[in-house]
Enzyme design. Sequence first.
Site, PDB file in Angstrom:
ATOM      1  N   ARG A  57       4.826  12.817  -1.833  1.00  0.00           N
ATOM      2  CA  ARG A  57       5.130  13.469  -0.546  1.00  0.00           C
ATOM      3  C   ARG A  57       6.286  12.726   0.128  1.00  0.00           C
ATOM      4  O   ARG A  57       6.713  11.684  -0.332  1.00  0.00           O
ATOM      5  CB  ARG A  57       3.883  13.460   0.358  1.00  0.00           C
ATOM      6  CG  ARG A  57       2.816  14.439  -0.118  1.00  0.00           C
ATOM      7  CD  ARG A  57       1.686  14.542   0.883  1.00  0.00           C
ATOM      8  NE  ARG A  57       2.171  14.914   2.199  1.00  0.00           N
ATOM      9  CZ  ARG A  57       1.830  14.291   3.324  1.00  0.00           C
ATOM     10  NH1 ARG A  57       1.005  13.273   3.297  1.00  0.00           N
ATOM     11  NH2 ARG A  57       2.311  14.686   4.481  1.00  0.00           N
ATOM     12  N   HIS A  69      12.962  -2.597   1.556  1.00  0.00           N
ATOM     13  CA  HIS A  69      12.391  -1.334   2.060  1.00  0.00           C
ATOM     14  C   HIS A  69      13.209  -0.186   1.516  1.00  0.00           C
ATOM     15  O   HIS A  69      14.447  -0.204   1.589  1.00  0.00           O
ATOM     16  CB  HIS A  69      12.358  -1.301   3.589  1.00  0.00           C
ATOM     17  CG  HIS A  69      11.434  -2.332   4.124  1.00  0.00           C
ATOM     18  ND1 HIS A  69      10.073  -2.235   3.965  1.00  0.00           N
ATOM     19  CD2 HIS A  69      11.673  -3.508   4.719  1.00  0.00           C
ATOM     20  CE1 HIS A  69       9.515  -3.315   4.466  1.00  0.00           C
ATOM     21  NE2 HIS A  69      10.452  -4.107   4.932  1.00  0.00           N
ATOM     22  N   TYR A  81      11.524   8.940   1.295  1.00  0.00           N
ATOM     23  CA  TYR A  81      11.445   7.969   0.196  1.00  0.00           C
ATOM     24  C   TYR A  81      12.119   8.438  -1.095  1.00  0.00           C
ATOM     25  O   TYR A  81      12.123   7.707  -2.088  1.00  0.00           O
ATOM     26  CB  TYR A  81       9.975   7.631  -0.085  1.00  0.00           C
ATOM     27  CG  TYR A  81       9.277   7.038   1.118  1.00  0.00           C
ATOM     28  CD1 TYR A  81       9.696   5.816   1.636  1.00  0.00           C
ATOM     29  CD2 TYR A  81       8.228   7.699   1.749  1.00  0.00           C
ATOM     30  CE1 TYR A  81       9.085   5.269   2.754  1.00  0.00           C
ATOM     31  CE2 TYR A  81       7.600   7.168   2.865  1.00  0.00           C
ATOM     32  CZ  TYR A  81       8.032   5.956   3.357  1.00  0.00           C
ATOM     33  OH  TYR A  81       7.433   5.416   4.471  1.00  0.00           O
ATOM     34  N   ALA A 112       3.309  -0.879   4.618  1.00  0.00           N
ATOM     35  CA  ALA A 112       2.803  -0.880   6.008  1.00  0.00           C
ATOM     36  C   ALA A 112       2.413  -2.279   6.474  1.00  0.00           C
ATOM     37  O   ALA A 112       2.479  -2.574   7.678  1.00  0.00           O
ATOM     38  CB  ALA A 112       1.620   0.069   6.115  1.00  0.00           C
ATOM     39  N   ASN A 147       8.040  -5.685  -1.171  1.00  0.00           N
ATOM     40  CA  ASN A 147       8.000  -4.588  -0.214  1.00  0.00           C
ATOM     41  C   ASN A 147       6.539  -4.515   0.248  1.00  0.00           C
ATOM     42  O   ASN A 147       5.707  -3.906  -0.426  1.00  0.00           O
ATOM     43  CB  ASN A 147       8.438  -3.271  -0.865  1.00  0.00           C
ATOM     44  CG  ASN A 147       8.438  -2.130   0.151  1.00  0.00           C
ATOM     45  OD1 ASN A 147       7.918  -2.264   1.276  1.00  0.00           O
ATOM     46  ND2 ASN A 147       9.018  -1.008  -0.226  1.00  0.00           N
ATOM     47  N   ARG A 205      13.805   4.419  12.028  1.00  0.00           N
ATOM     48  CA  ARG A 205      12.534   5.145  12.105  1.00  0.00           C
ATOM     49  C   ARG A 205      11.769   4.736  13.374  1.00  0.00           C
ATOM     50  O   ARG A 205      12.377   4.290  14.338  1.00  0.00           O
ATOM     51  CB  ARG A 205      11.746   4.901  10.807  1.00  0.00           C
ATOM     52  CG  ARG A 205      12.515   5.392   9.571  1.00  0.00           C
ATOM     53  CD  ARG A 205      11.749   5.213   8.295  1.00  0.00           C
ATOM     54  NE  ARG A 205      10.522   6.003   8.300  1.00  0.00           N
ATOM     55  CZ  ARG A 205       9.529   5.840   7.404  1.00  0.00           C
ATOM     56  NH1 ARG A 205       9.666   4.928   6.453  1.00  0.00           N
ATOM     57  NH2 ARG A 205       8.449   6.585   7.476  1.00  0.00           N
ATOM     58  N   GLU A 221      13.015  -9.356   0.897  1.00  0.00           N
ATOM     59  CA  GLU A 221      12.230  -8.196   1.361  1.00  0.00           C
ATOM     60  C   GLU A 221      13.014  -6.925   1.059  1.00  0.00           C
ATOM     61  O   GLU A 221      14.228  -6.884   1.280  1.00  0.00           O
ATOM     62  CB  GLU A 221      12.044  -8.353   2.877  1.00  0.00           C
ATOM     63  CG  GLU A 221      11.326  -7.214   3.559  1.00  0.00           C
ATOM     64  CD  GLU A 221      11.325  -7.389   5.094  1.00  0.00           C
ATOM     65  OE1 GLU A 221      12.188  -8.120   5.638  1.00  0.00           O
ATOM     66  OE2 GLU A 221      10.462  -6.768   5.729  1.00  0.00           O
ATOM     67  N   PRO A 277       0.790  -1.231   0.000  1.00  0.00           N
ATOM     68  CA  PRO A 277       0.000   0.000   0.000  1.00  0.00           C
ATOM     69  C   PRO A 277       0.826   1.287   0.000  1.00  0.00           C
ATOM     70  O   PRO A 277       1.831   1.397   0.702  1.00  0.00           O
ATOM     71  CB  PRO A 277      -0.823  -0.103   1.294  1.00  0.00           C
ATOM     72  CG  PRO A 277      -0.157  -1.143   2.125  1.00  0.00           C
ATOM     73  CD  PRO A 277       0.504  -2.079   1.164  1.00  0.00           C
ATOM     74  N   ASN A 278       0.352   2.217  -0.812  1.00  0.00           N
ATOM     75  CA  ASN A 278       0.884   3.584  -0.931  1.00  0.00           C
ATOM     76  C   ASN A 278       2.211   3.686  -1.687  1.00  0.00           C
ATOM     77  O   ASN A 278       2.675   4.794  -1.948  1.00  0.00           O
ATOM     78  CB  ASN A 278       1.035   4.258   0.457  1.00  0.00           C
ATOM     79  CG  ASN A 278      -0.305   4.368   1.144  1.00  0.00           C
ATOM     80  OD1 ASN A 278      -1.258   4.884   0.561  1.00  0.00           O
ATOM     81  ND2 ASN A 278      -0.404   3.856   2.360  1.00  0.00           N
TER      82      ASN A 278
HETATM   83  O1  CA2 Z   1      10.635   2.029   3.388  1.00  0.00           O
HETATM   84  C1  CA2 Z   1       9.779   1.341   2.833  1.00  0.00           C
HETATM   85  O2  CA2 Z   1       9.901   0.861   1.712  1.00  0.00           O
HETATM   86  C2  CA2 Z   1       8.428   1.112   3.534  1.00  0.00           C
HETATM   87  O3  CA2 Z   1       8.031  -0.229   3.262  1.00  0.00           O
HETATM   88  C3  CA2 Z   1       7.451   2.109   2.909  1.00  0.00           C
HETATM   89  C4  CA2 Z   1       6.067   2.126   3.554  1.00  0.00           C
HETATM   90  C5  CA2 Z   1       6.170   2.197   5.078  1.00  0.00           C
HETATM   91  O4  CA2 Z   1       4.882   2.027   5.653  1.00  0.00           O
HETATM   92  C6  CA2 Z   1       7.125   1.140   5.654  1.00  0.00           C
HETATM   93  O5  CA2 Z   1       7.214   1.325   7.057  1.00  0.00           O
HETATM   94  C7  CA2 Z   1       8.512   1.273   5.036  1.00  0.00           C
HETATM   95  C8  CA2 Z   1       5.275   3.330   3.010  1.00  0.00           C
HETATM   96  C9  CA2 Z   1       5.053   3.299   1.503  1.00  0.00           C
HETATM   97  C10 CA2 Z   1       4.913   4.644   0.844  1.00  0.00           C
HETATM   98  O6  CA2 Z   1       4.283   5.612   1.647  1.00  0.00           O
HETATM   99  C11 CA2 Z   1       4.203   6.905   1.196  1.00  0.00           C
HETATM  100  C12 CA2 Z   1       3.964   7.886   2.143  1.00  0.00           C
HETATM  101  C13 CA2 Z   1       3.864   9.205   1.776  1.00  0.00           C
HETATM  102  C14 CA2 Z   1       3.994   9.562   0.436  1.00  0.00           C
HETATM  103  C15 CA2 Z   1       4.210   8.599  -0.515  1.00  0.00           C
HETATM  104  C16 CA2 Z   1       4.314   7.253  -0.146  1.00  0.00           C
END
Ligand code: CA2
Length: 144
Positions: free
Chosen positions: A17, A99, A22, A76, A73, A106, A97, A9-10
Amino acid sequence: MRILVINGPNINMLGIREPAIYGKNTFSDLLSLIEQTAREEGLDVEQFQSNHEGAIVDRIQSCYGTTDGIVINPAAYTHTSVAILDALKAVGIPAVEVHISDVDKREPFRQISYAGLYCEKTIKGHGLEGYREAILYLKERYGQ
Ligand code: CA2
């Protein structure tokens, strides 16, 4: 060699953002980087992204008997999903895996990984390059 890259997700919102965490690259840049790696390495790489836990479980299950390696990946769901861990265990396919950020630096809740209990390697904090590293690792270890 057939590899499936799964993003949770996301991840499709990358670049929109939180560039400090990221990076500035977009999801489309990530898709291109993976496609380019597949071309250069002569691999059959498929990509899947979903914001839904069950859809990710379904996609992992569909790899059974068809896929040689998984790069995942879970985003969340990394920190919450026993269902994704169980699906990886059920298919028994080598998995790495990834990230994008260094989750160890974090919030404490990001330092728990259920999928990581199955994956034979975790690459974190290398940005999008981590996906390339994961694909190359699977090729080196399991490709012929
Ligand atoms: O660092 C990573 O790849 C994560 O898997 C990314 C996830 C996060 O929940 C994990 O803890 C670590 C988040 C994916 C993207 O989230 C965004 C947030 C804001 C703007 C764009 C993407």
